[in-house]
Design a protein around this motif. Structure first.
Motif, mmCIF file in Angstrom:
data_model
loop_
_atom_site.group_PDB
_atom_site.id
_atom_site.type_symbol
_atom_site.label_atom_id
_atom_site.label_comp_id
_atom_site.label_asym_id
_atom_site.label_seq_id
_atom_site.Cartn_x
_atom_site.Cartn_y
_atom_site.Cartn_z
ATOM 1 N N SER A 105 0.843 -1.184 0.000
ATOM 2 C CA SER A 105 0.000 0.000 0.000
ATOM 3 C C SER A 105 0.887 1.246 0.000
ATOM 4 O O SER A 105 2.043 1.198 -0.437
ATOM 5 N N PHE A 106 0.352 2.353 0.491
ATOM 6 C CA PHE A 106 1.111 3.604 0.494
ATOM 7 C C PHE A 106 0.937 4.325 1.812
ATOM 8 O O PHE A 106 -0.137 4.317 2.415
ATOM 9 N N MET A 107 2.001 4.992 2.232
ATOM 10 C CA MET A 107 2.027 5.715 3.503
ATOM 11 C C MET A 107 0.885 6.740 3.573
ATOM 12 O O MET A 107 0.658 7.501 2.636
ATOM 13 N N GLY A 108 0.170 6.710 4.676
ATOM 14 C CA GLY A 108 -0.918 7.664 4.857
ATOM 15 C C GLY A 108 -2.163 7.355 4.061
ATOM 16 O O GLY A 108 -3.002 8.243 3.865
ATOM 17 N N ALA A 109 -2.299 6.101 3.602
ATOM 18 C CA ALA A 109 -3.491 5.730 2.840
ATOM 19 C C ALA A 109 -4.748 6.086 3.625
ATOM 20 O O ALA A 109 -4.896 5.714 4.788
#
Length: 284
Positions: A105-109
């Protein structure tokens, strides 16, 4: 499930992260099956079955995933229909009997993340949760590996990042963390980890490190949102893509790609690479 059928599947193994994970698992003696759109580009690993799979082809994915217990799901290539494609693949995994999905996923999703693609990742996370399978989410910061590509031919990095700080991470650190989790996924069931480098940097500092290592002057020039959008659309980017690129800088300005996370070192016992160290290693 037959004993000779690997119960672990790795997607995206033609890419930097998936390929590195596949090699690390092979070195650890773990049997796996590799899934990719183009199997001819997959790493050649002994005793490793391969399957041609597209995330948007549900029946094809079901066939490739039958007998799989744990799935390492590398996020699909950026596109306007990325969420839909990933949901199709998740649904196929569930139909095939997959019990645990480890997703990059991605940071701060979040549904209201400044970075537009982080919203896509959040939607995929929520779909995985609603599917009723175990999950482990690896929320990666921006990759150190791509930062040199931000430099335009005139030696300038342009974007609306302001003096915001972010903690970029090396793909190799993401891969070794993922491999550690895949060796014993039950220990990391239903957990979310944030994977960053060891330091928060401004774009000015990124430019300075690139200058030091490459020996050619690199500068950061702040743009407004409108300037950034105009320049990228004029360069041929579709609007959704221009918004993604521009909003990644805005997310830095908003502080959404900081602070540094301890998760990589806590999970692996080894601290992540700093940006300058990463660049030096890739030059040697």
């Amino acid at each position: 499930m037959a004993d000779n059928v690997p119960a672990l599947a790795v997607t995206g193994a033609t890419g930097a992260v998936g390929g590195a994970v596949a090699r690390l698992l092979a070195e650890a003696g773990v049997r796996q099956r590799l899934l990719a759109r183009h199997t001819v580009r997959l790493p050649e690993l002994p005793d490793t079955p391969v399957f041609a799979v597209s995330y948007l082809d549900g029946p094809q994915a079901v066939n490739a995933l039958r007998g799989v217990h744990t799935l390492f799901m590398v996020s699909a290539a950026e596109s306007p229909h990325r969420v839909q494609d990933q949901q199709t693949f998740v649904d196929a995994a569930v139909e095939a009997g997959v019990e645990h999905i480890v997703y990059t996923s991605f940071m701060g999703a979040a549904p209201d993340a400044v970075f537009t693609l982080a919203r896509d990742h959040f939607a995929t996370e929520e779909h995985i949760k609603s599917a009723g399978v175990a999950y482990t989410f690896l929320r990666d910061c921006l990759y150190q590996d791509v930062l040199p590509t931000f430099v335009q031919p005139d030696g300038v990095i342009r974007g609306p990042a302001g003096q915001g700080r972010f903690a970029p991470v090396a793909r190799t650190d993401v891969a070794r963390t993922a491999a550690k989790i895949l060796l014993s996924p039950e220990q990391y069931r239903n957990q979310t980890y944030t994977l960053t480098g060891p330091a928060e940097l401004t774009m000015d500092q990124v430019a300075g490190i690139l200058t030091t290592v490459a020996g050619a002057a690199v500068h950061y020039l702040e743009e407004t949102y409108g300037e950034a959008m105009d320049s990228r659309i004029k360069a041929g980017a579709a609007r959704w893509q221009a918004e993604a690129w521009t909003s990644s800088y805005q997310a830095i300005a908003a502080g959404q790609l900081a602070p540094v996370s301890p998760d990589i070192e806590q999970l692996t016992g080894t601290p992540p690479l700093g940006f300058e160290e990463y660049l030096q290693r890739t030059r040697n």
